[in-house]
Design an enzyme around this catalytic site. Structure first.
Site, PDB file in Angstrom:
ATOM      1  N   ARG A   1      -9.231 -69.144 -50.805  1.00  0.00           N
ATOM      2  CA  ARG A   1      -9.308 -67.693 -50.907  1.00  0.00           C
ATOM      3  C   ARG A   1      -9.994 -67.355 -52.221  1.00  0.00           C
ATOM      4  NH1 ARG A   1      -4.199 -63.609 -51.688  1.00  0.00           N
ATOM      5  NH2 ARG A   1      -4.633 -64.055 -53.910  1.00  0.00           N
TER       6      ARG A   1
ATOM      7  N   TYR B   1      -6.086 -56.631 -57.717  1.00  0.00           N
ATOM      8  CA  TYR B   1      -5.194 -57.575 -57.049  1.00  0.00           C
ATOM      9  C   TYR B   1      -5.798 -58.971 -57.039  1.00  0.00           C
ATOM     10  CZ  TYR B   1      -3.277 -60.652 -53.817  1.00  0.00           C
ATOM     11  OH  TYR B   1      -2.761 -61.792 -53.300  1.00  0.00           O
TER      12      TYR B   1
ATOM     13  N   ASP C   1      -8.737 -61.447 -49.581  1.00  0.00           N
ATOM     14  CA  ASP C   1      -7.617 -60.543 -49.344  1.00  0.00           C
ATOM     15  C   ASP C   1      -7.984 -59.143 -49.853  1.00  0.00           C
ATOM     16  OD1 ASP C   1      -4.016 -60.896 -49.892  1.00  0.00           O
ATOM     17  OD2 ASP C   1      -5.204 -59.302 -48.968  1.00  0.00           O
TER      18      ASP C   1
ATOM     19  N   HIS D   1      -6.137 -56.546 -49.344  1.00  0.00           N
ATOM     20  CA  HIS D   1      -4.831 -56.081 -49.824  1.00  0.00           C
ATOM     21  C   HIS D   1      -4.580 -54.609 -49.532  1.00  0.00           C
ATOM     22  CE1 HIS D   1      -1.220 -56.682 -52.398  1.00  0.00           C
ATOM     23  NE2 HIS D   1      -1.397 -57.921 -52.008  1.00  0.00           N
TER      24      HIS D   1
ATOM     25  N   GLU E   1      -8.545 -60.291 -45.083  1.00  0.00           N
ATOM     26  CA  GLU E   1      -7.097 -60.096 -44.935  1.00  0.00           C
ATOM     27  C   GLU E   1      -6.675 -58.691 -45.313  1.00  0.00           C
ATOM     28  OE1 GLU E   1      -4.856 -63.067 -46.943  1.00  0.00           O
ATOM     29  OE2 GLU E   1      -3.151 -61.749 -47.241  1.00  0.00           O
TER      30      GLU E   1
ATOM     31  N   GLU F   1       1.481 -60.063 -43.328  1.00  0.00           N
ATOM     32  CA  GLU F   1       2.480 -60.575 -44.280  1.00  0.00           C
ATOM     33  C   GLU F   1       3.568 -59.552 -44.573  1.00  0.00           C
ATOM     34  OE1 GLU F   1      -0.326 -61.393 -47.510  1.00  0.00           O
ATOM     35  OE2 GLU F   1       0.841 -60.015 -48.734  1.00  0.00           O
TER      36      GLU F   1
ATOM     37  N   GLU G   1      -1.025 -70.341 -45.936  1.00  0.00           N
ATOM     38  CA  GLU G   1      -1.276 -70.044 -47.349  1.00  0.00           C
ATOM     39  C   GLU G   1      -0.387 -70.931 -48.205  1.00  0.00           C
ATOM     40  OE1 GLU G   1      -0.631 -65.984 -48.453  1.00  0.00           O
ATOM     41  OE2 GLU G   1      -1.358 -66.301 -50.490  1.00  0.00           O
TER      42      GLU G   1
ATOM     43  N   TRP H   1      -1.278 -50.764 -53.213  1.00  0.00           N
ATOM     44  CA  TRP H   1      -1.545 -51.807 -54.209  1.00  0.00           C
ATOM     45  C   TRP H   1      -1.990 -53.070 -53.533  1.00  0.00           C
ATOM     46  CZ3 TRP H   1       1.108 -56.573 -54.721  1.00  0.00           C
ATOM     47  CH2 TRP H   1       0.607 -57.337 -55.782  1.00  0.00           C
TER      48      TRP H   1
HETATM   49  C1  CS2 Z   1      -0.824 -61.657 -51.227  1.00  0.00           C
HETATM   50  C2  CS2 Z   1       0.474 -61.799 -51.961  1.00  0.00           C
HETATM   51  O1  CS2 Z   1      -0.687 -63.987 -50.964  1.00  0.00           O
HETATM   52  C3  CS2 Z   1      -1.142 -62.943 -50.489  1.00  0.00           C
HETATM   53  O2  CS2 Z   1      -1.858 -62.873 -49.488  1.00  0.00           O
HETATM   54  O3  CS2 Z   1      -0.934 -60.571 -50.380  1.00  0.00           O
HETATM   55  O4  CS2 Z   1       0.175 -62.276 -53.232  1.00  0.00           O
HETATM   56  C4  CS2 Z   1       1.290 -60.525 -52.097  1.00  0.00           C
HETATM   57  O5  CS2 Z   1       0.601 -59.626 -52.933  1.00  0.00           O
HETATM   58  C5  CS2 Z   1       2.640 -60.869 -52.700  1.00  0.00           C
HETATM   59  O6  CS2 Z   1       3.265 -61.824 -51.897  1.00  0.00           O
HETATM   60  C6  CS2 Z   1       3.513 -59.638 -52.827  1.00  0.00           C
HETATM   61  O7  CS2 Z   1       4.761 -60.003 -53.326  1.00  0.00           O
HETATM   62 MG    MG Z   2      -2.186 -60.982 -48.716  1.00  0.00          MG
END
Ligand code: CS2
Ligand code: MG
Length: 402
Positions: A147, A159, A210, A212, A236, A262, A339, A402
């Site tokens: 990723r 992020y 991601d 996000h 993602e 997720e 992941e 976020w």
């Molecule tokens: C993210 C995570 O791993 C991922 O794909 O979306 O880092 C996510 O932000 C965290 O698990 C939130 O606690």
């Molecule tokens: Mg994610």
């Protein structure tokens, strides 16, 4: 056999984890991850106050009946806190069942469907030059999938770009820190990142990104279209996923595969996404989607619609969750990717486990049960420390995802 005790262990070896341990009259114990990043104590209280009292005296072998009892018996259904609590119980009961049977849990789920569980690493850096170095690091470690997350020019933070390259923990303060976001700057920047990465590493390496939850469907369609030349394995969480039909708009414009899930806690959160083939990977997890029992249902529905698994595996999902996830991953027919954000040494010391990484794969434990436990003495050395996830605002101050 009867459940005689159950306890919730909250520990913070570098970050907070919540673990349920169930004890039976035969002395066999099972563990389940109950960690919900930023809302850990809500799940701990749900388990302690509302679940453990009804578990005492139950037959631990009745996993499905216990799941149905906790789901239907709550009256108030679904949601991350409830389903994380149910997940912890379910996972611990599968651990017990495997130990009693003398088999690793994957053998109870139909046995192996593959030799190893392909995982992806997390190359992240502020600049593209630095992220190329990080990608190279993961390739050298043997990863087949990476990723890629970078900073966005003009934004102080975003992020996925960690202070410590290998260990990413976003819950970075007792009260939410504030991030600033510009969709325009992001959309202008990301295609150039993947142009550089693909040019540097060629066509064979699986690349993921991601988003996000930060775009609208038409913005996600634009992003997906702009990334098509770089053949990502997935984009993602392109948009917040409450509006499942919104993904139709993305599908109309781009062939970049989509991975979502997720933050989902039940099959109903993704039923339309799966049955209309609006996504390509479903990212639901053992810890947040009702445990092994419910996750199998989600993946079985997904298999009917060409949707593969792509379970979440960030640092805020404990080694107990990862151990359980690998038993599911190695056995289902429609596995996609897992992941794998590595945990720190102090976390691994609290959660001794026998899954292992080799040659781009994670391999589940061959021990009876899940092959993981919690060292309660070590856990006690790390008291809970309040921590919340950041919030995100647009440059004009508007609250954003976020
Ligand atoms: C993210 C995570 O791993 C991922 O794909 O979306 O880092 C996510 O932000 C965290 O698990 C939130 O606690
Ligand atoms: Mg994610």
């Amino acid at each position: 056999m009867r459940i005689t005790d159950a306890r919730v262990i909250v520990s913070c070896p570098g970050r907070n984890f919540v673990t349920l341990k169930i004890v039976t009259d035969d002395g066999v114990t099972g563990v389940g991850d109950a960690t919900l990043n930023g809302r850990e104590l809500a799940v701990a209280a749900y388990l302690t106050e509302h679940v453990i009292p009804v578990l005492i005296g139950r037959d631990p072998a009745r996993i499905e009946d216990t799941w149905q009892y906790l789901y239907k018996g709550a009256y108030w259904r679904r949601g991350p806190v409830t389903m994380t609590a149910i997940a912890a119980v379910d996972t611990a009961l599968w651990d017990i069942k495997g130990k009693v049977a003398g088999l690793p849990v994957y053998q109870l789920l139909g046995g192996r469907s593959r030799d190893g569980v392909t995982v992806y690493g997390h190359a992240n850096a502020e600049t593209v030059d630095d992220v190329l170095t990080e990608v190279s690091h993961y390739v050298d470690l043997g990863y087949r999938a990476v990723r890629v997350q970078t900073g966005v020019p003009g934004l102080a933070s975003t992020y996925g770009v960690a202070h410590d390259r290998m260990f990413y923990e976003p819950a970075d303060a007792a009260l939410p820190t504030e991030n600033a976001w510009s969709t325009e700057a992001y959309l202008d920047h990301v295609p150039s990142v993947f142009a550089r990465v693909r040019a540097e590493f060629g066509p064979g390496l699986k690349l993921l990104h991601d988003v996000h939850h930060r775009l609208t469907p038409i913005e996600a369609a634009r992003l997906g279209k702009s990334l098509e030349p770089y053949s990502l394995t997935w984009m993602e969480d392109p948009v917040p996923a409450e509006l499942q039909e919104g993904f139709r708009l993305i599908r109309q414009h781009t062939t970049t595969p989509v991975a979502v899930g997720e933050v989902f806690s039940t099959i109903w959160d993704c039923q339309q996404l799966i049955t209309e083939q609006l996504i390509d990977y479903i990212r639901t997890t053992v810890v947040h989607a009702g445990g092994i029992t419910h996750l199998r249902r989600i993946f079985d529905l997904a298999a009917l619609y060409h949707v593969r698994s792509g379970s979440h595996g960030a640092t805020d999902l404990s080694p107990v969750c990862m151990a359980a996830a690998l038993h599911v991953d190695v056995s289902i027919p429609n596995f996609g990717l897992q992941e794998y954000m590595r945990h720190t040494a102090e976390t691994d010391a609290v959660f001794p486990h026998t899954y292992r990484f080799a040659d781009g794969y994670l391999h589940p434990s061959e021990e009876p049960g899940l092959g993981v436990d919690i060292d309660e003495e070590a856990a006690a050395r790390y008291p809970y420390a309040p921590a919340q996830l950041p919030i995100n605002r647009l440059l004009d101050g508007t609250m954003h995802s976020w």
